[in-house]
Motif scaffolding. Structure first.
Motif, PDB file in Angstrom:
ATOM      1  N   VAL A 130       0.785  -1.339   0.054  1.00  0.00           N
ATOM      2  CA  VAL A 130       0.127   0.129   0.038  1.00  0.00           C
ATOM      3  C   VAL A 130       0.936   1.356   0.086  1.00  0.00           C
ATOM      4  O   VAL A 130       0.555   2.365  -0.690  1.00  0.00           O
ATOM      5  CB  VAL A 130      -1.052  -0.170   1.085  1.00  0.00           C
ATOM      6  CG1 VAL A 130      -1.600   1.457   1.386  1.00  0.00           C
ATOM      7  CG2 VAL A 130      -1.751  -1.180   1.079  1.00  0.00           C
ATOM      8  N   LEU A 131       1.894   1.206   0.939  1.00  0.00           N
ATOM      9  CA  LEU A 131       2.688   2.548   0.768  1.00  0.00           C
ATOM     10  C   LEU A 131       3.341   2.409  -0.390  1.00  0.00           C
ATOM     11  O   LEU A 131       3.697   3.612  -0.940  1.00  0.00           O
ATOM     12  CB  LEU A 131       4.022   1.970   1.810  1.00  0.00           C
ATOM     13  CG  LEU A 131       5.169   3.221   1.958  1.00  0.00           C
ATOM     14  CD1 LEU A 131       4.366   4.433   2.446  1.00  0.00           C
ATOM     15  CD2 LEU A 131       6.115   2.674   3.014  1.00  0.00           C
ATOM     16  N   ARG A 132       4.144   1.532  -1.259  1.00  0.00           N
ATOM     17  CA  ARG A 132       4.566   1.784  -2.434  1.00  0.00           C
ATOM     18  C   ARG A 132       3.645   2.328  -3.483  1.00  0.00           C
ATOM     19  O   ARG A 132       3.839   3.311  -4.356  1.00  0.00           O
ATOM     20  CB  ARG A 132       5.044   0.425  -3.122  1.00  0.00           C
ATOM     21  CG  ARG A 132       6.253  -0.080  -2.653  1.00  0.00           C
ATOM     22  CD  ARG A 132       6.675  -1.523  -3.196  1.00  0.00           C
ATOM     23  NE  ARG A 132       6.329  -1.550  -4.490  1.00  0.00           N
ATOM     24  CZ  ARG A 132       6.931  -1.047  -5.508  1.00  0.00           C
ATOM     25  NH1 ARG A 132       8.019  -0.107  -5.209  1.00  0.00           N
ATOM     26  NH2 ARG A 132       6.625  -1.292  -6.889  1.00  0.00           N
ATOM     27  N   GLU A 133       2.233   1.944  -3.318  1.00  0.00           N
ATOM     28  CA  GLU A 133       1.249   2.147  -4.307  1.00  0.00           C
ATOM     29  C   GLU A 133       0.943   3.869  -4.097  1.00  0.00           C
ATOM     30  O   GLU A 133       0.966   4.542  -5.134  1.00  0.00           O
ATOM     31  CB  GLU A 133      -0.013   1.645  -4.413  1.00  0.00           C
ATOM     32  CG  GLU A 133       0.070   0.017  -4.712  1.00  0.00           C
ATOM     33  CD  GLU A 133       0.410  -0.015  -6.284  1.00  0.00           C
ATOM     34  OE1 GLU A 133       0.144   0.731  -7.056  1.00  0.00           O
ATOM     35  OE2 GLU A 133       1.440  -0.841  -6.627  1.00  0.00           O
ATOM     36  N   GLN A 134       0.966   4.183  -3.014  1.00  0.00           N
ATOM     37  CA  GLN A 134       0.708   5.507  -2.632  1.00  0.00           C
ATOM     38  C   GLN A 134       1.719   6.480  -3.065  1.00  0.00           C
ATOM     39  O   GLN A 134       1.699   7.724  -3.492  1.00  0.00           O
ATOM     40  CB  GLN A 134       0.618   5.522  -1.040  1.00  0.00           C
ATOM     41  CG  GLN A 134      -0.669   5.020  -0.470  1.00  0.00           C
ATOM     42  CD  GLN A 134      -0.642   5.244   1.120  1.00  0.00           C
ATOM     43  OE1 GLN A 134       0.285   5.390   1.485  1.00  0.00           O
ATOM     44  NE2 GLN A 134      -2.007   4.958   1.697  1.00  0.00           N
ATOM     45  N   ARG A 135       3.078   6.109  -2.951  1.00  0.00           N
ATOM     46  CA  ARG A 135       4.340   6.816  -3.343  1.00  0.00           C
ATOM     47  C   ARG A 135       4.253   7.044  -4.829  1.00  0.00           C
ATOM     48  O   ARG A 135       4.563   7.973  -5.495  1.00  0.00           O
ATOM     49  CB  ARG A 135       5.560   6.261  -2.933  1.00  0.00           C
ATOM     50  CG  ARG A 135       5.674   6.417  -1.460  1.00  0.00           C
ATOM     51  CD  ARG A 135       5.630   7.582  -0.835  1.00  0.00           C
ATOM     52  NE  ARG A 135       6.454   8.601  -1.451  1.00  0.00           N
ATOM     53  CZ  ARG A 135       6.374   9.911  -1.247  1.00  0.00           C
ATOM     54  NH1 ARG A 135       5.719  10.497  -0.251  1.00  0.00           N
ATOM     55  NH2 ARG A 135       7.265  10.710  -2.047  1.00  0.00           N
ATOM     56  N   ILE A 136       3.882   5.867  -5.561  1.00  0.00           N
ATOM     57  CA  ILE A 136       3.747   5.787  -6.909  1.00  0.00           C
ATOM     58  C   ILE A 136       2.932   6.858  -7.535  1.00  0.00           C
ATOM     59  O   ILE A 136       2.930   7.622  -8.604  1.00  0.00           O
ATOM     60  CB  ILE A 136       3.760   4.416  -7.535  1.00  0.00           C
ATOM     61  CG1 ILE A 136       5.006   3.679  -7.352  1.00  0.00           C
ATOM     62  CG2 ILE A 136       3.212   4.472  -8.983  1.00  0.00           C
ATOM     63  CD1 ILE A 136       4.723   2.183  -7.559  1.00  0.00           C
ATOM     64  N   THR A 137       1.643   6.915  -6.784  1.00  0.00           N
ATOM     65  CA  THR A 137       0.383   7.693  -7.219  1.00  0.00           C
ATOM     66  C   THR A 137       0.838   8.803  -7.026  1.00  0.00           C
ATOM     67  O   THR A 137       0.422   9.855  -7.739  1.00  0.00           O
ATOM     68  CB  THR A 137      -0.719   7.360  -6.365  1.00  0.00           C
ATOM     69  OG1 THR A 137      -1.233   5.795  -6.680  1.00  0.00           O
ATOM     70  CG2 THR A 137      -2.011   8.303  -6.789  1.00  0.00           C
TER      71      THR A 137
END
Length: 259
Positions: A233-240
């Motif tokens: 989830v953290l990775r997806e947030q940073r990418i977004t």
């Protein structure tokens, strides 16, 4: 390489090459081993003390011009890191660490050319503009799966790879090596990248790959499913966030051009 007990993760010259919190990369590697039940030891070595030759992964972080020169001279005189790599250890070099791992880099207002460690077929020169901001790149793992890597770059040097090195990833957002669409470098047991701060917190797949290269075996997912999900989830947030920033910047330029 044959795994030592405990597995040693070695941070080289934190006082010279650690201004961006790059020690966090070593903490990530150590904890990902321990969570798998593998005994791991974080080793800090400073100039004046010998670089141990029995480490599994060695880390070089970010630093300023004079610190880079001092680090290169000390590591060349010590020789330990060269022996460790010959024995199969992995080097993860970030930002300034990446530059000094190459053949040459420049420092100072007059762009003095300094001989690097020669561990990667790469040369670094001052770029036309400083590269600062979020970075997204696409890394193809050895199993063929493509992974998006995220991070933050802040470097004035632009790095060009020679034929013996290959890029770590393809750039989607950011400058990367030199604005040529590539980011980082891989040559043998040496892995380099520009994003720091620390990079491996955002990119656990890259962290595990470094460990697998050093240990010579596949590790698989962490046994903690909740932690894996939180990291995803953290990775997806940073990418977004990074892609949103990119789109916002492009929209701003478009609106400015319309006026």
């Amino acid at each position: 390489m044959v795994s030592h007990n405990p597995v040693r993760i070695v941070v080289v010259y934190q006082s010279l090459l650690g201004i961006y919190g790059d020690r966090g990369n070593a903490m990530v590697l150590t904890q990902r081993l321990r969570r798998r039940g593998i005994d791991a030891e974080l080793v800090m070595v400073e100039p004046g003390s010998p670089v141990p030759t029995d480490g599994a992964v060695y880390l070089l972080g970010g630093g300023e011009d004079l610190a880079q020169v001092a680090a290169v001279n000390a590591m060349r005189a010590d020789g330990g890191i060269f022996h460790a790599l010959e024995d199969g250890a992995v080097l993860f070099a970030v930002c300034a660490g990446y530059q000094i791992a190459g053949n040459t880099f420049t420092v100072g207002d007059h762009d003095e050319v300094i001989e690097g460690l020669g561990l990667v077929d790469a040369t670094t020169r001052r770029g036309p503009v400083r590269a600062v901001g979020e970075v997204l790149s696409h890394w193809t793992r050895p199993d063929g799966l493509e992974v998006v890597l995220s991070g933050f770059e802040n470097h004035g040097g632009y790095t060009t790879l020679g034929p013996a090195a290959r890029p770590l990833a393809r750039i989607e957002l950011g400058v990367g090596n030199c604005g040529d669409g590539t980011e980082g470098a891989v040559q043998g047991q040496v892995v380099c990248t520009y994003p720091h701060g620390p990079n491996l917190v955002r990119n656990p797949a890259l962290a595990d790959w470094l460990l697998e290269k050093a240990l010579g075996r596949t590790l698989g997912e962490l046994p903690d499913e909740q932690l894996n999900e939180e990291l995803r989830v953290l990775r997806e947030q940073r990418i977004t966030v990074a892609r949103h920033s990119k789109n916002l910047a492009e929209d701003t330029r478009w609106l400015g051009a319309r006026r």
